[in-house]
Design an enzyme around this catalytic site. Structure first.
Site, PDB file in Angstrom:
ATOM      1  N   ARG A  82       0.834  -1.197   0.000  1.00 61.73           N
ATOM      2  CA  ARG A  82       0.000   0.000   0.000  1.00 61.73           C
ATOM      3  C   ARG A  82       0.862   1.236   0.000  1.00 61.73           C
ATOM      4  O   ARG A  82       1.906   1.275   0.654  1.00 61.73           O
ATOM      5  CB  ARG A  82      -0.852   0.046   1.273  1.00 61.73           C
ATOM      6  CG  ARG A  82      -2.182  -0.654   1.143  1.00 61.73           C
ATOM      7  CD  ARG A  82      -3.036  -0.399   2.355  1.00 61.73           C
ATOM      8  NE  ARG A  82      -2.270  -0.322   3.585  1.00 61.73           N
ATOM      9  CZ  ARG A  82      -2.548   0.514   4.577  1.00 61.73           C
ATOM     10  NH1 ARG A  82      -3.547   1.348   4.479  1.00 61.73           N
ATOM     11  NH2 ARG A  82      -1.821   0.497   5.679  1.00 61.73           N
ATOM     12  N   SER A 142       6.851  -5.475   7.213  1.00 61.47           N
ATOM     13  CA  SER A 142       6.441  -6.347   8.323  1.00 61.47           C
ATOM     14  C   SER A 142       7.055  -7.746   8.275  1.00 61.47           C
ATOM     15  O   SER A 142       6.367  -8.755   8.071  1.00 61.47           O
ATOM     16  CB  SER A 142       4.925  -6.400   8.361  1.00 61.47           C
ATOM     17  OG  SER A 142       4.457  -5.090   8.510  1.00 61.47           O
ATOM     18  N   ASP A 202       4.840  -3.604  11.472  1.00 62.77           N
ATOM     19  CA  ASP A 202       3.407  -3.298  11.616  1.00 62.77           C
ATOM     20  C   ASP A 202       2.924  -3.315  13.069  1.00 62.77           C
ATOM     21  O   ASP A 202       2.029  -2.564  13.454  1.00 62.77           O
ATOM     22  CB  ASP A 202       2.532  -4.207  10.741  1.00 62.77           C
ATOM     23  CG  ASP A 202       2.840  -5.692  10.901  1.00 62.77           C
ATOM     24  OD1 ASP A 202       3.749  -6.040  11.667  1.00 62.77           O
ATOM     25  OD2 ASP A 202       2.160  -6.509  10.242  1.00 62.77           O
TER      26      ASP A 202
HETATM   27  C1  BGC Z   1       6.580 -11.107  10.625  1.00 62.76           C
HETATM   28  C2  BGC Z   1       6.433  -9.925  11.559  1.00 62.76           C
HETATM   29  C3  BGC Z   1       5.098  -9.258  11.321  1.00 62.76           C
HETATM   30  C4  BGC Z   1       3.971 -10.273  11.410  1.00 62.76           C
HETATM   31  C5  BGC Z   1       2.612  -9.665  11.172  1.00 62.76           C
HETATM   32  C6  BGC Z   1       5.384 -12.024  10.721  1.00 62.76           C
HETATM   33  O1  BGC Z   1       5.480 -13.034   9.777  1.00 62.76           O
HETATM   34  O2  BGC Z   1       7.746 -11.823  10.936  1.00 62.76           O
HETATM   35  O3  BGC Z   1       7.469  -9.010  11.387  1.00 62.76           O
HETATM   36  O4  BGC Z   1       4.927  -8.254  12.271  1.00 62.76           O
HETATM   37  O5  BGC Z   1       4.188 -11.294  10.467  1.00 62.76           O
HETATM   38  O6  BGC Z   1       2.516  -9.060   9.939  1.00 62.76           O
END
Ligand code: BGC
Length: 510
Positions: free
Chosen positions: A130, A199, A252
């Site tokens: 996004r 994320s 995130d």
């Molecule tokens: C990632 C995290 C992320 C989470 C939610 C996980 O697979 O390792 O960094 O915050 O997913 O998106």
């Protein structure tokens, strides 16, 4: 001669009579033998059927009980899980290389709620990328957002770093032209700070710098692990002549915490229960022995726990054979054990494995061929279908019937079979909710906030999976007793966009 004749005719007659009698006898005998054989076959078939039925019935009971038992996590186990998470959190804060990475986010201040300005936020969460423009209004209470979503194809997830980051730069270029209505060459983002929500487990080395430790959520893009992702983004911007500089690199969960704290100062943790899962919380600097970044004025640091990796060493959570199968067939075997039992990318697949097993053992859909149904197709059983299944409260489970037909080509299921499908989803969904609650109980215990705090939660599983929040709440009561009442689960939305903007806004205060 006549006597010869007579005798010969007698003989002839005798012979034919004999042949006839023999024929009849043989015929009758053969008929009798065949009949007996047939009867025998039928009887033995019937007795085999009876035997199979009895064994199958016993098996069915056994299988049912085993599946129930395997997916059920008792209060005692859940308490052990909670304690173990707290222990692993401490270990991760102490040194690198632990199961829980406990990454200092370089975010050391919560927003005051008075931040203002216009920001750009980029958000790579999973299958979507996004681009947003976030306006924090001058009274600091309202947020406006213009955004455009781009689908990250499977090809990109498995492609090269350049392909992926060029795709991001192209998306920004399109956004500036189509949504902001500005020409890319004139666009000068100096007045617009950029927050990049990426994320995945990033080892943060500064607020706007960090290297990818490992991919999760089905990504295997080459050339990114071990690299600074902000650098990769800046290089892609450079290739496209975009003059934009990232001010913050954000997870995130951290974004969710910060954006919710903007309106609710009691917020001390941000949790994602979506395609993947993770949590961030506010930790005191003195509790982070591995922090070598010098004094921090606020005395606090937001920590990205990366709890999805919890129990990769398989110490406390009982795994079913379905969890093990899923793990072996995944892109990252041995990794993200907690995430694989909780998050949206995997819940449907665990249920599918359990249903396939029930089908193979003849417990459900006996007359149907597994290969003809789409139940045999990996990841075809989406977590969203579990939500739909759990939402079917009709007497004849008619929507489950429709779904089985439309999505899996399994027609004419019986009511009993549909209840089994629903039960499997309940078991898998309930276990996920209980484990998530154990994670939250661990966070609250570690923060010493049993007397009250807000946990901001975002993600499709928390938002859309029926009863998920209530099941978590029930489990939290089992774990924390009456103190659970002091913990507020708040539905957060768009922490990744707004949170990234706010963190970019807070950048000057670090
Ligand atoms: C990632 C995290 C992320 C989470 C939610 C996980 O697979 O390792 O960094 O915050 O997913 O998106």
């Amino acid at each position: 001669m006549s006597s010869d004749l007579i005798s010969s005719s007698n003989l002839f007659f005798f012979n034919h009579t004999l042949t006839f009698i023999f024929g009849i006898t043989t015929g009758v005998t053969i008929f009798t033998i065949l009949r007996t054989l047939q009867d025998f076959k039928a009887t033995s078939q019937q007795s085999t059927n009876n035997a199979v039925k009895t064994v199958a019935d016993q098996d069915a009971e056994y299988i049912k009980k085993r599946i129930e038992a395997d997916f059920t996590i008792s209060r005692e186990t859940l308490l052990r899980v909670t304690k173990h998470i707290v222990m692993e959190m401490k270990r991760g804060l102490h040194s690198d290389g632990q199961t829980l990475k406990m990454i200092p986010s370089f975010v050391t201040n919560l927003p005051k709620g008075t931040e203002t300005g216009s920001y750009l936020a980029l958000d790579l969460g999973g299958s979507n990328f996004r681009v947003c423009e976030i306006l924090l209004s001058t009274d600091g209470t309202r947020v406006r957002c213009r955004q455009k979503k781009f689908i990250v194809s499977e090809e990109l997830k498995k492609g090269t770093s350049e392909m992926l980051f060029d795709f991001f730069a192209d998306a920004v270029d399109i956004f500036i032209r189509e949504v902001l209505g500005e020409s890319t060459s004139d666009f000068n983002a100096e007045y617009k700070k950029l927050g990049f929500t990426f994320s995945f487990p990033i080892k943060q080395t500064a607020l706007n710098q960090g290297t990818l430790m490992v991919w999760t959520k089905g990504f295997t893009t080459s050339g990114v692990v071990g690299k600074d992702v902000v650098n990769l983004l800046q290089e892609a911007f450079h290739r496209k002549n975009l003059r934009i500089t990232a001010a913050a690199l954000v997870n995130d969960t951290v974004g969710t915490l910060i954006s919710h704290a903007y309106s609710d100062p009691q917020t001390n943790a941000g949790v994602i229960l979506g395609t993947g899962t993770n949590a961030a919380y506010v930790e005191r600097i003195e509790n982070i022995p591995k922090w070598t970044g010098g004094p921090v004025a606020s005395g606090k640091m937001v920590i990205n726990t990366e709890w999805g990796a919890f129990d990769e060493d398989h110490i406390v959570i009982p795994l079913t054979k379905f969890d093990k199968k899923l793990d072996r067939a995944s892109n990252n075997p041995g990794k993200q054990t907690f995430e694989k039992m909780i998050s949206g990318l995997y819940l449907g697949e665990i249920s599918r494995y359990a249903l396939v097993d029930l089908m193979k053992t003849g417990f459900i859909f006996k007359t149907k061929n597994l290969e003809d149904s789409l139940l045999s197709k990996p990841y075809h059983f989406e977590t969203a279908y579990m939500s739909r299944i759990e939402r079917d409260h009709s007497k004849d489970l008619s929507d489950i019937n429709a779904l089985l037909g439309d999505v899996f080509k399994i027609f004419d299921s019986t009511l009993e079979e549909r209840s089994v499908v629903k039960r499997v989803c309940e078991l898998v969904g309930l276990r996920a909710a209980r484990l998530s609650a154990a994670g939250i109980a661990a966070l609250v215990t570690k923060m010493n906030k049993l007397d009250g705090c807000t946990v901001a939660i975002d993600g499709s599983v928390f938002e859309h999976y029926p009863h998920f929040g209530n099941r978590m709440r029930d489990a939290l009561f089992e774990l924390l007793g009456i103190s659970a009442e002091n913990i507020d689960f708040a539905q957060a939305r768009d922490g990744s966009g707004q949170g990234a903007a706010l963190i970019a806004a807070l950048a000057d205060n670090v």
